[in-house]
Every structure is written in C-alpha cells, then in structure tokens.
Enzyme design. Sequence first.
Site, short mmCIF file in Angstrom:
data_model
loop_
_atom_site.label_atom_id
_atom_site.label_comp_id
_atom_site.label_asym_id
_atom_site.label_seq_id
_atom_site.Cartn_x
_atom_site.Cartn_y
_atom_site.Cartn_z
CB THR A 271 28.88 45.68 27.70
OG1 THR A 271 30.10 45.01 27.43
CG2 THR A 271 29.09 47.18 27.47
CB CYS A 272 31.25 45.25 32.66
SG CYS A 272 30.91 43.51 32.99
N GLY A 273 33.66 44.32 31.69
CA GLY A 273 34.85 43.58 31.32
C GLY A 273 34.54 42.14 30.96
#
Length: 274
Positions: free
Chosen positions: A232-234
């Site tokens: 996951t990230c932004g």
Amino acid sequence: MTEPIVNAAWLQANLKNPNLILLDASFKENQSNIKTDLENIQIKGARFFDIKNTFSDNNNTLPNTIPSPEKFEFEAKKLGINKNSTIVVYDNLGIYSSPRAWWLFKVMGHQNVAVLDGGLPEWISQKYPVESIPEIPNYAIGNFEAKFDPELIKSKEQILENIQTKDSVLIDARAENRFKGIGSEPRPGLRSGHIPGSINMPYTQLLRNGKFLPKEELVKILKTDGRPLIFTCGSGVTACIDLIAYELIGKNPKSVYDGSWTEWGQLENLPIEN
C-alpha cells in the site's frame, strides 16, 4: 521474462526485436513533487502509456485506480500491443511510475513485461538514442487479451479482514513521517497515520540513483517470513516499487491494496494507528 527488471544494455541489445514494445509510463506531475528536465524526451521508438488518463478508472473518485479488464484490453490494443509482445516499461524519474504499469500488465495476465532499471535518466547516461516526444501516432491495432487475476489486487474489506487474521503482511511504501502521522498528507481531507498492523518500508530506501539496490542489499533490508505480502502507499503507485523490490528477492504471493491511503484515510469508520 524471468526478472521484473532489465538494464539499459539489455534493452539496447533487444531494441530491434520485432516483438518488443517500449512504453513510457512517465507522469506529468507526481504527489512526491519530484521534478525532471526530461519531460519532452523519450527513448527512441517508445509509446506513451498514460496511467493517469487512459489506464485508470476515471469514473472512480480515487486516483490511479485500476481500469476494467475490458478498458485495459481496448487501450492496450490501440497501442499496438499483442499477446506475444515483450514489454519494457520505463519512466523519466528513474524508478517511479513504471512499476505501476508493470503491475497493471501482471494483473491483466501478461507475464512478459519488465521495468527498465534506472529508466530514462540511466538510458541517457549510457548515451543510448533518444528523441523528442512526437505527436501520438496511430498504431496497428494489436491483439492483446486481458486475463484478469483478482489475486493480485486487494480491497479495503480484505485489508480490514487481514487486520484480524494477520494472514498477510501489509507493507506501506510511504515516507516514515506520513506513516507515523507526523507529516501532513499531500492530498487534502485525509487523516494521518497508517493501517493497523502494517509495517513501513519507504520506497526511497530501496533505490539508489534512480535504480533498485542490488539484490544482496535488498536481502539485508527486506525481511519476510513466507506469508503473502500486500503493498500500500498513497494511491497505489509507489506500492508497486516496493512490490518489485520484494519480487527481486523472493516469490511470496504479492498483491496491491489499490485504494491505498487515499481511500483508507478518508473513511472515518476504518481504524488507524499513529
């Protein structure tokens, strides 16, 4: 291709392969606010793979979300991509958006795809041929077929379930200050913090001079226990950088939480940690 990345020398040696299609997946701008002076240059013969406008679901309020298999197939055919194409994708920041394009092809069932390690800056440093970006030409329609693999993508419901089961390890590619909730989010209206139980592995720590660290260094940094990995990230872009780094050192099942923090951080009913 057995490896998710290729180097500039390999690409130069294979440019005349009639099945090779070279894709430029550069962003015009990015949330990390990284600048480039190469935005009007491409590797000779490249085709523009527009993640933001073409290879995303533009009806979704979340940025960069995966398009339907039907749309992906239609747009890939327009780029002249075939079922037997050997695809190499790059971007003008070295390693940034190109892993997202690589992952999209994987989700759509195309295995013969790799990222150019170091991207356009590395290509130029080796004095290989470039050209000004031309007007978008019309390509002969390809016969690409999307074969969607749902195992490579995760929803917020699956992430919520995994908080309880801990069947998979959730890895967050954002910067440490954002992960800890002490830095502001680049997108307005999002809470600060991270998904409970996730671990932080900022994508910038896995790169050096726009290229992936050597495998022996990645092995020392990246620890796994054999469980499946979710990234996951932004907004699902830099998560794919982490995914490729882990792919270089191990074959754990890997997937991406496509909504990432842009989705999780705006939903008040979802738990967060700081």
